[in-house]
Design a protein around this motif. Structure first.
Motif, mmCIF file in Angstrom:
data_model
loop_
_atom_site.group_PDB
_atom_site.id
_atom_site.type_symbol
_atom_site.label_atom_id
_atom_site.label_comp_id
_atom_site.label_asym_id
_atom_site.label_seq_id
_atom_site.Cartn_x
_atom_site.Cartn_y
_atom_site.Cartn_z
ATOM 1 N N SER A 160 6.839 39.828 -1.511
ATOM 2 C CA SER A 160 7.032 40.186 -0.108
ATOM 3 C C SER A 160 6.400 39.102 0.757
ATOM 4 O O SER A 160 5.256 38.700 0.521
ATOM 5 N N LYS A 161 7.154 38.626 1.761
ATOM 6 C CA LYS A 161 6.665 37.546 2.626
ATOM 7 C C LYS A 161 6.317 38.060 4.016
ATOM 8 O O LYS A 161 7.033 38.892 4.580
ATOM 9 N N LEU A 162 5.244 37.537 4.534
ATOM 10 C CA LEU A 162 4.815 37.834 5.905
ATOM 11 C C LEU A 162 4.765 36.532 6.695
ATOM 12 O O LEU A 162 4.103 35.584 6.294
ATOM 13 N N THR A 163 5.502 36.495 7.791
ATOM 14 C CA THR A 163 5.454 35.339 8.681
ATOM 15 C C THR A 163 4.443 35.627 9.783
ATOM 16 O O THR A 163 4.648 36.519 10.606
ATOM 17 N N VAL A 164 3.349 34.889 9.769
ATOM 18 C CA VAL A 164 2.263 35.123 10.724
ATOM 19 C C VAL A 164 1.540 33.802 10.998
ATOM 20 O O VAL A 164 1.383 32.969 10.100
ATOM 21 N N LYS A 165 1.127 33.587 12.238
ATOM 22 C CA LYS A 165 0.417 32.365 12.603
ATOM 23 C C LYS A 165 -1.011 32.419 12.070
ATOM 24 O O LYS A 165 -1.649 33.481 12.080
ATOM 25 N N PRO A 166 -1.542 31.284 11.606
ATOM 26 C CA PRO A 166 -2.901 31.259 11.052
ATOM 27 C C PRO A 166 -3.946 31.827 12.009
ATOM 28 O O PRO A 166 -4.841 32.563 11.586
ATOM 29 N N GLN A 167 -3.838 31.506 13.298
ATOM 30 C CA GLN A 167 -4.835 32.005 14.246
ATOM 31 C C GLN A 167 -4.786 33.517 14.386
ATOM 32 O O GLN A 167 -5.783 34.167 14.721
ATOM 33 N N ASP A 168 -3.583 34.097 14.096
ATOM 34 C CA ASP A 168 -3.442 35.548 14.193
ATOM 35 C C ASP A 168 -4.147 36.236 13.029
ATOM 36 O O ASP A 168 -4.932 37.171 13.211
ATOM 37 N N TRP A 169 -3.861 35.809 11.786
ATOM 38 C CA TRP A 169 -4.488 36.496 10.656
ATOM 39 C C TRP A 169 -5.960 36.158 10.502
ATOM 40 O O TRP A 169 -6.709 36.881 9.828
ATOM 41 N N LYS A 170 -6.401 35.087 11.143
ATOM 42 C CA LYS A 170 -7.825 34.756 11.090
ATOM 43 C C LYS A 170 -8.648 35.544 12.103
ATOM 44 O O LYS A 170 -9.870 35.651 11.974
ATOM 45 N N THR A 171 -7.961 36.109 13.106
ATOM 46 C CA THR A 171 -8.665 36.905 14.128
ATOM 47 C C THR A 171 -8.369 38.388 14.008
ATOM 48 O O THR A 171 -8.963 39.195 14.720
ATOM 49 N N ASN A 172 -7.437 38.755 13.111
ATOM 50 C CA ASN A 172 -7.116 40.163 12.865
ATOM 51 C C ASN A 172 -7.182 40.433 11.363
ATOM 52 O O ASN A 172 -7.187 39.496 10.555
ATOM 53 N N SER A 173 -7.219 41.682 11.000
ATOM 54 C CA SER A 173 -7.325 42.056 9.590
ATOM 55 C C SER A 173 -5.941 42.357 9.014
ATOM 56 O O SER A 173 -5.358 43.410 9.288
ATOM 57 N N TYR A 174 -5.396 41.418 8.248
ATOM 58 C CA TYR A 174 -4.114 41.597 7.571
ATOM 59 C C TYR A 174 -4.376 41.798 6.076
ATOM 60 O O TYR A 174 -5.273 41.162 5.503
ATOM 61 N N SER A 175 -3.579 42.630 5.447
ATOM 62 C CA SER A 175 -3.715 42.836 4.008
ATOM 63 C C SER A 175 -2.386 43.230 3.394
ATOM 64 O O SER A 175 -1.524 43.821 4.052
ATOM 65 N N CYS A 176 -2.218 42.894 2.130
ATOM 66 C CA CYS A 176 -1.055 43.311 1.352
ATOM 67 C C CYS A 176 -1.489 44.505 0.508
ATOM 68 O O CYS A 176 -2.488 44.428 -0.228
ATOM 69 N N VAL A 177 -0.732 45.595 0.598
ATOM 70 C CA VAL A 177 -1.087 46.829 -0.102
ATOM 71 C C VAL A 177 -0.007 47.151 -1.133
ATOM 72 O O VAL A 177 1.181 47.181 -0.811
ATOM 73 N N VAL A 178 -0.438 47.395 -2.372
ATOM 74 C CA VAL A 178 0.486 47.662 -3.471
ATOM 75 C C VAL A 178 0.219 49.053 -4.036
ATOM 76 O O VAL A 178 -0.918 49.384 -4.384
ATOM 77 N N GLN A 179 1.279 49.859 -4.127
ATOM 78 C CA GLN A 179 1.209 51.191 -4.722
ATOM 79 C C GLN A 179 2.043 51.201 -5.998
ATOM 80 O O GLN A 179 3.187 50.737 -6.011
ATOM 81 N N HIS A 180 1.467 51.731 -7.064
ATOM 82 C CA HIS A 180 2.167 51.769 -8.342
ATOM 83 C C HIS A 180 1.638 52.922 -9.179
ATOM 84 O O HIS A 180 0.482 53.327 -9.039
ATOM 85 N N LYS A 181 2.499 53.448 -10.035
ATOM 86 C CA LYS A 181 2.160 54.609 -10.856
ATOM 87 C C LYS A 181 0.940 54.361 -11.732
ATOM 88 O O LYS A 181 0.196 55.287 -12.070
ATOM 89 N N SER A 182 0.701 53.121 -12.126
ATOM 90 C CA SER A 182 -0.399 52.793 -13.032
ATOM 91 C C SER A 182 -1.756 52.786 -12.347
ATOM 92 O O SER A 182 -2.786 52.705 -13.013
ATOM 93 N N LEU A 183 -1.766 52.854 -11.011
ATOM 94 C CA LEU A 183 -3.003 52.683 -10.252
ATOM 95 C C LEU A 183 -3.557 54.019 -9.766
ATOM 96 O O LEU A 183 -2.817 54.831 -9.197
#
Length: 355
Positions: A259-282
């Protein structure tokens, strides 16, 4: 409508997380102009796992899982080998007819046939799929509600008329998909339970070519296929500037997704971005914070897209990947809709489903 929704969830692998739905699927592919690839291949899959395989080079139906040899009788391999051998010349003929109908000559061309059934072991709900495709596009499919064919392109209309009028064949297909196919699916699930119901947790990485490129969240090595990958900003799901790819096989019985996220470096460095994965094994979701220390640069020794593509190429047994059926499926909205190559209506209507 409920069945169409259920099939759509299966296509994207989400149902594996929220419901216990099993499906049996066969994919046939006849191709031309692809170097080092057999002209005709078939693969059988249970819950996305290949369990049988045939191609025009080996000319023999062979097992892809140990458990399947215990689930079938001694004549099973001879019977299904004969079905594949009988279907092979039909596909070659269909491909040539299709080229004529679409005013084509040389080049790479593929004829595909996908069929199968599904069964929800808690509610007992069932469904079916029977469709053909040509060069990665829908051509004709059976609508199980009306038991008539749907022809999305005008070249398929003569085939639709002929197949719709063959009521004996329609009665056979209805019986096969509502009874025989379901019976075999239940049998396969019973014998393959330890393999089909295993869980393997995903490995999650953040990849980026350079600071100005989109950030890719890559989850790989997981089983079952069902997975949900989302991006969050300050703990809230975001959907804009997000692209999610299709779940693909690694060739070792596990899967991967990006999954790709298009975001400016200054944006993710000043806000909290994260990739969240849900799966049956977890037990708990995997959340990877988008920050410099968690990013692997793909041009500096990290996981590269070349390796990712290599994983897919390794899955030669999966006809759906090798011959472009992935692209065909991606263009559809659900199992209830489908297509067929421009097939010979005399011969294609006689193609025999496997057990």
């Amino acid at each position: 409508m409920q069945k169409i929704l259920l099939f759509t969830l299966i296509l994207f692998g989400i149902d594996s997380i929220f419901a216990v739905t099993h499906f049996l699927q066969y994919v046939y592919s006849g191709s031309s102009g692809i170097p080092n690839l057999p002209e005709f291949m078939t693969v059988g899959l249970v819950d996305g796992e290949p369990f049988t395989y045939y191609d025009s080079n080996i000319r023999r139906e062979v097992p892809r899982q140990e458990w399947v040899t215990k689930a079938v009788d001694d004549d099973y391999w001879d019977r299904n080998t004969q079905v594949s051998m009988d279907t092979e010349p039909v596909f070659k003929n269909n491909r040539e007819i299709a080229k004529q109908c679409f005013n084509q000559t040389g080049g790479i061309h593929t004829v595909q046939w996908m069929y199968g059934c599904e069964w929800e072991d808690e509610t007992g709900a069932t469904g079916a799929l029977h469709q053909f495709g040509y060069d990665g596009s829908d051509f004709i499919a059976l609508d199980f509600k009306t038991m008539t064919y749907v022809a999305p392109v005008m070249q398929a209309f003569p085939t639709k008329q002929k197949w719709d009028s063959d009521r004996a064949r329609m009665d056979y297909l209805k019986s096969y998909f509502t009874q025989e196919c379901i019976e075999w699916l239940k049998k396969y699930v019973s014998y393959g339970k330890s393999t089909l119901e295993r869980t393997v947790h995903p490995e999650v990485s953040l990849l980026q070519k350079d600071p100005s490129s989109p950030v890719t969240c890559h989850a790989t090595g997981f089983f079952p296929k069902g997975i949900v990958v989302t991006w969050q900003k300050d703990g809230v799901d975001i959907h804009s500037d997000v692209w999610v790819g299709e779940t693909l096989p690694n060739g070792d019985g596990t899967f991967q997704i990006a999954s790709k996220l298009t975001v400016k470096p200054q944006d993710w460095k000043t806000n909290s971005y994260s990739c969240v994965v849900q799966h049956k094994s977890l037990q708990d979701d995997i959340a990877v914070l988008l920050e410099e220390k968690n990013i692997k640069r793909t041009n500096q020794g990290g996981v590269s897209w070349g390796i990712i593509v290599g994983f897919v190429a390794a899955a030669l047994a999966l006809v759906a990947v090798v011959t472009g059926v992935v692209l065909w499926r991606r263009s559809r909205t659900g199992y209830g809709k489908a297509g067929t190559s421009d097939t010979d209506s005399e011969n294609s209507s006689q193609q025999q489903p496997k057990a």
